[in-house]
Design a protein around this motif. Structure first.
Motif, short mmCIF file in Angstrom:
data_model
loop_
_atom_site.label_atom_id
_atom_site.label_comp_id
_atom_site.label_asym_id
_atom_site.label_seq_id
_atom_site.Cartn_x
_atom_site.Cartn_y
_atom_site.Cartn_z
N ARG A 40 2.49 -17.45 -6.57
CA ARG A 40 2.30 -16.01 -6.69
C ARG A 40 3.07 -15.51 -7.89
NH1 ARG A 40 5.93 -12.64 -2.18
NH2 ARG A 40 7.97 -13.42 -2.78
N ASP A 50 -13.07 -19.62 7.80
CA ASP A 50 -12.62 -18.44 8.54
C ASP A 50 -12.59 -18.69 10.04
OD1 ASP A 50 -12.34 -17.06 6.21
OD2 ASP A 50 -14.33 -16.13 6.29
N LEU A 66 -3.78 -16.60 2.92
CA LEU A 66 -5.16 -16.81 3.36
C LEU A 66 -6.05 -17.21 2.19
CD1 LEU A 66 -5.59 -13.89 5.92
CD2 LEU A 66 -5.44 -16.34 6.41
N ASP A 67 -5.81 -16.62 1.03
CA ASP A 67 -6.57 -17.01 -0.17
C ASP A 67 -6.32 -18.48 -0.50
OD1 ASP A 67 -7.65 -14.50 -0.46
OD2 ASP A 67 -6.16 -13.82 -1.93
N SER A 79 0.82 -1.21 0.00
CA SER A 79 0.00 0.00 0.00
C SER A 79 0.86 1.26 0.00
CB SER A 79 -0.94 0.00 1.21
OG SER A 79 -0.19 -0.07 2.42
N CYS A 129 1.18 -8.36 1.75
CA CYS A 129 0.41 -9.02 0.71
C CYS A 129 0.57 -10.53 0.78
CB CYS A 129 0.80 -8.49 -0.67
SG CYS A 129 2.52 -8.79 -1.12
N ARG A 183 0.56 -12.37 3.38
CA ARG A 183 -0.46 -12.86 4.32
C ARG A 183 -1.78 -13.07 3.58
NH1 ARG A 183 -2.44 -12.41 9.78
NH2 ARG A 183 -4.71 -12.16 9.72
N ASP A 184 -2.18 -12.07 2.79
CA ASP A 184 -3.44 -12.16 2.06
C ASP A 184 -3.41 -13.31 1.05
OD1 ASP A 184 -4.35 -9.94 3.47
OD2 ASP A 184 -3.57 -8.55 1.95
N GLN A 185 -2.27 -13.48 0.40
CA GLN A 185 -2.15 -14.57 -0.57
C GLN A 185 -2.25 -15.92 0.11
OE1 GLN A 185 1.64 -13.39 -2.07
NE2 GLN A 185 0.81 -12.03 -3.63
N THR A 236 -0.99 -15.23 14.17
CA THR A 236 -0.25 -14.17 13.48
C THR A 236 0.67 -13.50 14.49
OG1 THR A 236 -2.14 -13.80 12.01
CG2 THR A 236 -0.44 -12.11 12.06
N ARG A 269 -8.27 -20.61 1.92
CA ARG A 269 -9.70 -20.63 1.63
C ARG A 269 -10.00 -21.53 0.43
NH1 ARG A 269 -9.67 -15.24 3.87
NH2 ARG A 269 -8.77 -14.37 1.96
N GLU A 295 -0.88 -8.29 9.48
CA GLU A 295 -1.72 -7.64 8.49
C GLU A 295 -0.96 -6.50 7.81
OE1 GLU A 295 -5.42 -6.41 10.08
OE2 GLU A 295 -5.99 -8.42 10.76
#
Length: 318
Positions: free
Chosen positions: A281, A227, A217-218, A142, A211, A213-215, A233, A221, A208
């Motif tokens: 990724r 969830d 988690l994806d 970000s 990126c 971390r987000d990858q 973390t 899922r 958090e």
């Protein structure tokens, strides 16, 4: 006379006039000054006279034998030289901007890429682009995107897709994720780990804002992890995550480029590989769409893909 001087002071001297006057001030001889700047004596004399008229002051005292600077000429000769030097620097800087791979390049890199790819990037720049002043900024995605939009950064090296308007991505490679466990874990060292094994594992992830971390988690899922399954973390960097795994607190996901560096520090770790298609990724360079240096950045991407050929990744075509 006062009115005439006011009008004259409204005129702008030209660079040619300043150059002629500076040459005369240096040589105190019209013939030598004209030769020094490659012009004729009449043209030189005319340029100096025009400058005197524009400035409304007498710069030279002319006699049949020699040329002298007037008191005003002595003062303004210093100013004229400073102006010409500044113009010369401006032209040199413009030339540097026109020349590819010179000047400053402000490169932003995410923390989960920087330790593993920067040695290759720096070696490439040192060997192929020695005139490039590379300045590296390690920040989260970000912050990097904000810096790119604001002009604080020129080029980014990060995980994509970004989905940000006004940003063009130059894909470099795809890399698989691997599972890092303690050596005695039942998945340690396996070559065919199914994705659904991630459903119930005690997974350690980055804080958090990363990126990665987000990858991760994806990926979880997609593997069917709900969830409601707790995720611990506790780490700000991959090195800390790996140390927590070595201490038996759980497992984690690492991109392939990070495995050698991070797992080589502890003999108690094991690396497991997922069955095809493995979670992965994509890493790319990102620039402002329509950037003035777009051609340069595209060429840099081509060179970087070639430099990455020995890594355990799938290098992409441009």
């Amino acid at each position: 006379m006062a009115v005439t001087n006011a009008v004259n002071r409204g005129k702008q001297p030209s660079l040619a006039q300043l150059r002629a006057f500076a040459a005369v001030a240096e040589h105190l001889h019209f013939r030598d000054a004209a030769s020094a700047i490659g012009t004729s004596q009449p043209a030189l004399s005319g340029a100096v006279s025009a400058l005197e008229e524009a400035l409304g002051v007498q710069l030279l005292e002319r006699t049949t034998r020699k040329v002298l600077l007037s008191p005003a000429g002595e003062r303004l000769a210093v100013r004229a030289k400073a102006v010409l030097d500044a113009v010369g620097e401006l032209l040199e800087e413009a030339e540097a901007v026109r020349a590819p791979f010179t000047g400053v390049l402000r490169l932003g890199v995410i923390p989960t890429v920087a330790p593993y790819l920067l040695p290759i990037v720096l070696r490439l720049v040192n060997e192929r682009y020695p005139e490039l002043d590379l300045q590296v900024h390690e920040e989260q995605t970000s912050s990097l995107l904000e810096g790119l939009a604001a002009g604080r950064l020129d080029l980014l090296l990060l995980a994509v897709p970004l989905g940000v308007p006004g940003v063009t991505e130059l894909s470099l490679f795809d890399e698989d994720f691997v599972l890092v466990t303690h050596g005695d874990h039942w998945l340690g060292g396996r070559q065919d780990i199914p994705r659904d094994a991630l459903k119930e594992l005690p997974l350690l992830l980055l804080d958090e804002g990363h990126c990665l971390r987000d990858q991760a988690l994806d990926i979880c899922r997609e593997a069917g992890r709900t969830d409601g399954t707790p995720v611990t973390t506790t780490a700000a960097g991959l090195s800390t995550l790996v140390q927590l795994v070595a201490g038996g607190l759980g497992v984690t996901l690492l991109p392939r480029t990070a495995v050698e560096v991070e797992t080589g520090r502890s003999p108690v770790l094991a690396t497991g590989y997922f069955a095809d298609p493995a979670p992965a990724r994509r890493i790319a360079l990102a620039m402002r769409t329509g950037a003035a240096r777009q051609g340069e950045f595209e060429e840099f991407a081509v060179a970087l893909r070639q430099a990455l050929a020995d890594l355990p990744v799938r290098v992409l075509a441009g």
